[in-house]
Structures are given as C-alpha cells and as structure tokens.
Design a protein around this motif. Structure first.
Motif, PDB file in Angstrom:
ATOM      1  N   THR A  20     -45.399  37.941  -7.320  1.00  0.00           N
ATOM      2  CA  THR A  20     -45.350  36.482  -7.253  1.00  0.00           C
ATOM      3  C   THR A  20     -44.150  35.889  -7.961  1.00  0.00           C
ATOM      4  O   THR A  20     -44.122  34.701  -8.229  1.00  0.00           O
ATOM      5  N   VAL A  35     -48.790  41.806 -10.584  1.00  0.00           N
ATOM      6  CA  VAL A  35     -48.739  40.367 -10.340  1.00  0.00           C
ATOM      7  C   VAL A  35     -47.338  39.832 -10.525  1.00  0.00           C
ATOM      8  O   VAL A  35     -46.826  39.053  -9.712  1.00  0.00           O
ATOM      9  N   LEU A  55     -42.412  33.000  -6.243  1.00  0.00           N
ATOM     10  CA  LEU A  55     -43.174  31.762  -6.082  1.00  0.00           C
ATOM     11  C   LEU A  55     -43.168  30.929  -7.352  1.00  0.00           C
ATOM     12  O   LEU A  55     -43.623  29.792  -7.353  1.00  0.00           O
ATOM     13  N   PHE A  56     -42.702  31.490  -8.467  1.00  0.00           N
ATOM     14  CA  PHE A  56     -43.029  30.906  -9.760  1.00  0.00           C
ATOM     15  C   PHE A  56     -42.188  29.679 -10.084  1.00  0.00           C
ATOM     16  O   PHE A  56     -42.650  28.555  -9.998  1.00  0.00           O
TER      17      PHE A  56
END
Lengths: 111, 165
Positions: B42, B38, B45-46
């Motif tokens: 991602t 994960v 995107l964080f």
C-alpha cells in the motif's frame, strides 16, 4: 475513582446511542436518519469504549478499546457518506419539507 | 519511496503491537511479516509527499484540532438529541453546495469526515476537480454557495490548510 468515571461515560454513551436509534424511527427520510445515526452512534459508542478503557486501564482490553475508537471515528462518517451518495444516485427523493437540492440541480445540468 | 515504506511499516507494526498487547516472540514475528507485507502493498496509496511529516507545527495544529473536533462532535450529539425528543421534530433540510480550497486527498477526506460529525451537516458527495462539497444540512440557513461556505466549512478549513497542505 476511575471506575466511577468510566461508568459515567458508559451511561452517557448508552443514552446517546438510544437517542440515535430513536432518530432512526422518528426522522422522515433516509438522509435525516443517517444524520441521527451517524452522529449519535459514533460518539455514543466511542464513549462506551472510552469508559471501558478507563475501567480496564492499560491492559489488552483497554488498549483495544482505544484503537476501536480511532477506527470508528475514521470509518463511520465514510460509510454514512457512501450510503447517502448511493441513495441519491439511486433516486431517493428528499423528504417533503426540504428546502433545496443543489446536488440534483448540478447532476441535471451535467447530463 | 523507501521512506514512505519505513513510515508505513512502523505505523502498521505499532498498531499490531497495540492490538495484540504482548511482546511474545510469535506475536512479534507475525507482526513483522504482516507489517512488511502491508507496507509493500500500500505504499503508493499512502501519501505523495513524505516531507510533510517533518514539520513539527503540523503536529501542533493537529493537537489543537482534536479538542475542537471533539467539542463539535459533542455539540452535534446534543443537537441531534434535541431534535429527536422535540415533539414536532424541527427540521428544515436540504442539500447545499460549499466550496473548499483544500486540494490533497487526505485533507478533503478529513474535512468531509469532520463535516459529517459536526452539528447538522453531512457530506453527500465531493467534486474534487472543482473543489465543491455537497452537504446535506438539517437546518438550512442560506442556500448561497459563499454564505454556506462561510457558515459550514470556514472554521475547520483554515486549520486543515495548516495541517495537510
């Protein structure tokens, strides 16, 4: 003692959920229905889960309930926003007594 | 970038441990694998600026924000219940436009979520470039942009600026 407070929270949550569902039937259009469902059902379900946490304590079940509250509070308003936005894009009119619709005015001005 | 991945990894791993609630070897191993996956998928995107995690005042303001939010949510429920059980269903609905000074994605998301859960308002759409929010209001008191901003957004905005900006 924790059990009593927990059951209190569960009863409060069921009452709020009931009012939310009643709003789904009584309110006139899609946006007002979303209002009632999103507010009452978020806090209602959260307080049911919090009551479960108070009864269960820090066990596998109780901690999962706490995490569910977090996810519910973060995601439920987003889903309401998406439903309302897509209903407006689809062309659903506001109900008869509505005062103003700035969103439609701005969309007309752009297109 | 590596710092964002470490933060994201620890958050994901903590959520996994809380969700399974056991420290058995199998659970911890699967949790490590999933959390690494994960955090690598991602990370972009964080958040753009991990430095905001260092400032302690942001956490304090966030702690102050939580009870305010819960109290507004409770009031919203009482308000909704009153409108439902009233025989005439008192409504005066409409979509108004409000202005926000917030710019970052997280702050606008939290503001829109809060508006959806506070009494009588629900976010319909966000115009991020110009900083406008379109809000469906059950009881429209003013159609003016500035007046509506003062009545709806102002109370939360001044705290969210301190937390996220």
């Amino acid at each position: 003692m924790n059990d009593a407070i927990g059951f209190g929270f569960i009863v409060m949550g069921i009452a709020f959920d009931f009012f939310g569902c009643l709003g789904l039937v009584r309110f006139p259009d899609v946006y007002n229905r979303l209002h009632s469902s999103i507010k009452c059902i978020t806090l209602g379900t959260s307080s049911i889960l919090f009551g479960l946490f108070l009864i269960e304590g820090f066990s596998a079940c109780g901690v999962k309930a706490l995490l569910c509250i977090l996810f519910l509070v973060l995601t439920a308003p987003v889903s309401a926003h998406v439903l309302a936005r897509s209903a407006h894009k689809f062309g659903t009119k506001l109900c008869k007594g509505s005062v103003c619709d700035k969103y439609a005015e701005d969309k007309d001005a752009l297109s | 970038m590596i710092r964002i991945r470490v933060i994201l990894f620890s958050l994901a791993f903590m959520a996994w441990i809380l969700l399974t609630w056991s420290v058995h070897v199998q659970n911890v191993f699967v949790g490590l694998v999933v959390a690494v996956f994960v955090s690598f998928m991602t990370a972009d995107l964080f958040t753009a600026s991990p430095n905001i995690f260092r400032n302690i005042f942001r956490y304090l303001w966030f702690l102050y924000y939580i009870p305010l939010f819960l109290w507004e949510c409770f009031k919203a429920n009482l308000d909704g219940a009153y409108r439902v059980i009233h025989p005439d269903v008192p409504l005066n609905p409409g979509i108004v436009k409000v202005k926000t000074v917030l710019r970052s994605d997280t702050a606008i998301t939290i503001l829109a979520n809060t508006l959806s859960l506070k009494p009588g308002t629900m976010t319909v759409d966000v115009d991020k470039e110009k900083g406008y929010l379109y809000v469906h209001w059950v009881d429209v008191k003013t159609q003016d942009v500035d007046g509506a901003t003062k009545m709806i957004v102002h109370k939360f905005e001044k705290i969210l600026v301190r937390i996220f900006e």
